[in-house]
Write an enzyme that holds these catalytic residues in place. Structure first.
Site, mmCIF file in Angstrom:
data_model
loop_
_atom_site.group_PDB
_atom_site.id
_atom_site.type_symbol
_atom_site.label_atom_id
_atom_site.label_comp_id
_atom_site.label_asym_id
_atom_site.label_seq_id
_atom_site.Cartn_x
_atom_site.Cartn_y
_atom_site.Cartn_z
ATOM 1 N N GLY A 1 -26.456 -5.604 2.402
ATOM 2 C CA GLY A 1 -25.457 -4.578 2.730
ATOM 3 C C GLY A 1 -25.623 -3.326 1.880
ATOM 4 N N TYR B 1 -11.852 0.846 -3.908
ATOM 5 C CA TYR B 1 -11.393 1.694 -2.818
ATOM 6 C C TYR B 1 -12.630 2.061 -1.995
ATOM 7 C CZ TYR B 1 -6.709 1.660 -4.656
ATOM 8 O OH TYR B 1 -5.456 1.229 -5.034
HETATM 9 C C1 LIG Z 1 -11.558 -0.425 0.998
HETATM 10 C C2 LIG Z 1 -11.946 -0.807 2.413
HETATM 11 O O1 LIG Z 1 -12.726 0.268 2.959
HETATM 12 C C3 LIG Z 1 -13.257 0.041 4.264
HETATM 13 O O2 LIG Z 1 -12.216 -0.195 5.196
HETATM 14 P P1 LIG Z 1 -11.460 0.972 6.004
HETATM 15 O O3 LIG Z 1 -10.663 1.802 5.049
HETATM 16 O O4 LIG Z 1 -10.721 0.347 7.099
HETATM 17 O O5 LIG Z 1 -12.675 1.870 6.514
HETATM 18 P P2 LIG Z 1 -13.039 2.483 7.944
HETATM 19 O O6 LIG Z 1 -14.127 3.457 7.674
HETATM 20 O O7 LIG Z 1 -13.326 1.429 8.940
HETATM 21 O O8 LIG Z 1 -11.694 3.212 8.388
HETATM 22 C C4 LIG Z 1 -11.118 4.262 7.647
HETATM 23 C C5 LIG Z 1 -9.992 4.910 8.427
HETATM 24 O O9 LIG Z 1 -10.547 5.606 9.536
HETATM 25 C C6 LIG Z 1 -9.755 5.339 10.704
HETATM 26 N N1 LIG Z 1 -10.578 5.560 11.905
HETATM 27 C C7 LIG Z 1 -10.356 6.494 12.858
HETATM 28 N N2 LIG Z 1 -11.277 6.401 13.823
HETATM 29 C C8 LIG Z 1 -12.117 5.383 13.463
HETATM 30 C C9 LIG Z 1 -13.253 4.845 14.094
HETATM 31 O O10 LIG Z 1 -13.695 5.265 15.149
HETATM 32 N N3 LIG Z 1 -13.869 3.803 13.424
HETATM 33 C C10 LIG Z 1 -13.408 3.325 12.218
HETATM 34 N N4 LIG Z 1 -14.070 2.314 11.611
HETATM 35 N N5 LIG Z 1 -12.294 3.836 11.631
HETATM 36 C C11 LIG Z 1 -11.668 4.856 12.250
HETATM 37 C C12 LIG Z 1 -9.321 3.908 10.508
HETATM 38 O O11 LIG Z 1 -8.207 3.591 11.351
HETATM 39 C C13 LIG Z 1 -8.992 3.924 9.027
HETATM 40 O O12 LIG Z 1 -7.685 4.428 8.849
HETATM 41 C C14 LIG Z 1 -14.154 -1.177 4.234
HETATM 42 O O13 LIG Z 1 -15.237 -0.956 3.379
HETATM 43 C C15 LIG Z 1 -13.366 -2.410 3.755
HETATM 44 O O14 LIG Z 1 -14.279 -3.493 3.608
HETATM 45 C C16 LIG Z 1 -12.647 -2.121 2.489
HETATM 46 O O15 LIG Z 1 -12.512 -2.982 1.622
#
Ligand SMILES: C[C@H]1O[C@H](OP(=O)(O)OP(=O)(O)OC[C@H]2O[C@@H](n3cnc4c(=O)[nH]c(N)nc43)[C@H](O)[C@@H]2O)[C@@H](O)[C@@H](O)C1=O
EC number: 4.2.1.47
Length: 347
Positions: A23, A194
């Site tokens: 990863g 984070y």
């Molecule tokens: C600390 C934490 O950090 C990560 O988790 P995450 O914060 O969920 O990261 P993400 O990039 O999937 O989403 C960030 C934000 O972005 C919004 N968002 C909008 N539109 C899309 C979209 O299209 N895709 C995704 N993935 N997110 C979206 C989504 O709703 C969220 O609010 C992992 O590394 C996890 O393993 C961890 O531990």
């Protein structure tokens, strides 16, 4: 690329075992430890594609390939195999980074998420507890354990209030690590990380999805980008900094938990703006939104206070949002404009 070898005991340097070595974090950590002279063992999940592109560059160094980096097949629930690998490789340090790490996906596959992220960690702790020579252990925890906290920024004493299957699984694993440290005298630490990003970030996470789209749109390869909520906020740092913090935790005299964060909170919209700014475009002209990318439940006010890591480990996050987004866009631009080669096939 795979090797089942174990180094000769008499020539053994300090050694580490990394779960999740293929990863983003695993590849940066492997690089860091190899630079420090470690022998590195990595657990690789056996599946049909065996994607390991993030490690390919390390194999161009013959010394590393032949003598200091060893990959072993093992799923997190295959305790017999993991025990055998640990018994034979006798690592000084274990970095447990593996697990189902996509928060959005955890709503679709909560059982798998708990099986690997929660139970996988407990199974590893149980194996370590029984070993004659117990290695030091680092578990990558997550800001998701705080969910919707009362206080912001959060520190190591902030109560856990997870609101996603992933956050709940991580909270279980984090508390188990603390329990094994306190009850079984295991040298075990939680790195409460984070969000941390890089050009090696998986393309289903929002930052990389945005930077890849900004690059592709600027080159005329793509005409729009579809996201969910752009109002949500995150504390985004640079992944290579975070693995340095993890290594420092295992070099202390005693085990403890530490927050790794930048202390800055930004909206997804800010990441969009910085990424499209890097290619001189206005994101508003290309964004579409779809409920399919919105989550049944979102965390809020997550921003970390990394004072303890700064004071005790001498650690600080070096890179902030605009710079991080620019670097990721530049990487995606160069990938899209260079000739595809073997190594990049799966990126
Ligand atoms: C600390 C934490 O950090 C990560 O988790 P995450 O914060 O969920 O990261 P993400 O990039 O999937 O989403 C960030 C934000 O972005 C919004 N968002 C909008 N539109 C899309 C979209 O299209 N895709 C995704 N993935 N997110 C979206 C989504 O709703 C969220 O609010 C992992 O590394 C996890 O393993 C961890 O531990």
């Amino acid at each position: 690329m795979e090797s089942k070898q174990f180094p000769n005991e008499s020539t053994r340097n300090k050694s580490a075992l990394i779960t999740g070595i293929t990863g983003q974090d695993g590849s940066y950590l492997a690089e860091l430890l190899l630079e420090k002279g470690y022998t590195v063992h990595g657990l690789v999940r056996r599946n049909s594609s065996t994607v390991r592109t993030r490690l390919d560059h390390l194999y161009h160094n013959a010394e590393i390939y032949n003598r200091r980096m060893f990959l072993h097949y093992a799923d997190l629930d295959d305790i017999t195999t993991i025990r055998r690998i640990l018994t034979r490789s006798k690592p000084d340090e274990v970095y447990h980074l593996a697990g189902q790490s996509h928060v959005g996906a955890s709503f679709e596959i909560p059982e798998t998420t708990c099986q690997f992220t929660a139970m996988g960690t407990l199974k590893l702790l149980e194996i370590l507890r029984d070993l004659e020579k117990r290695p030091r252990m680092l578990h990558i925890s997550s800001s998701e354990i705080f969910g919707r906290p009362d206080d912001s920024p959060q520190n190591e004493l902030t109560p856990m209030r997870p609101v996603t299957p992933y956050g709940i699984a991580k909270a279980f694993a984090t508390q188990m690590v603390t329990l094994y440290r306190e009850s079984f005298e295991l040298f075990a630490c939680n790195a409460i990380c984070y969000n941390h990003e890089s050009p090696r970030r998986g393309e289903s996470f929002v930052t990389r999805k945005i930077t890849k789209a900004a690059a592709a749109i600027s080159l005329g390869i793509q005409d729009h980008l579809t996201l969910g909520s752009i109002e949500t906020q995150r504390d985004w740092g640079y992944a290579a900094d975070y693995v340095e913090g993890m290594w420092r935790m295992l070099q202390q005299d005693s085990a403890d938990d530490y927050i790794l964060a930048t202390g800055e909170s930004h909206r997804v919209e800010d990441f969009l703006a910085a990424s499209f700014e890097a290619v001189k475009l206005d994101w508003r002209d290309y964004l579409r939104q779809d409920k399919a990318f919105m989550r049944p439940s979102e965390v809020s006010r997550l921003v970390g206070n990394a004072d303890k890591a700064r004071e005790k480990l001498g650690w600080t996050a070096t890179t902030r949002l605009p710079e991080l987004a620019r670097r990721m866009v530049e990487h995606d631009l160069s990938r899209l404009t260079s000739k595809p080669n073997e190594n990049e096939r799966f990126l």
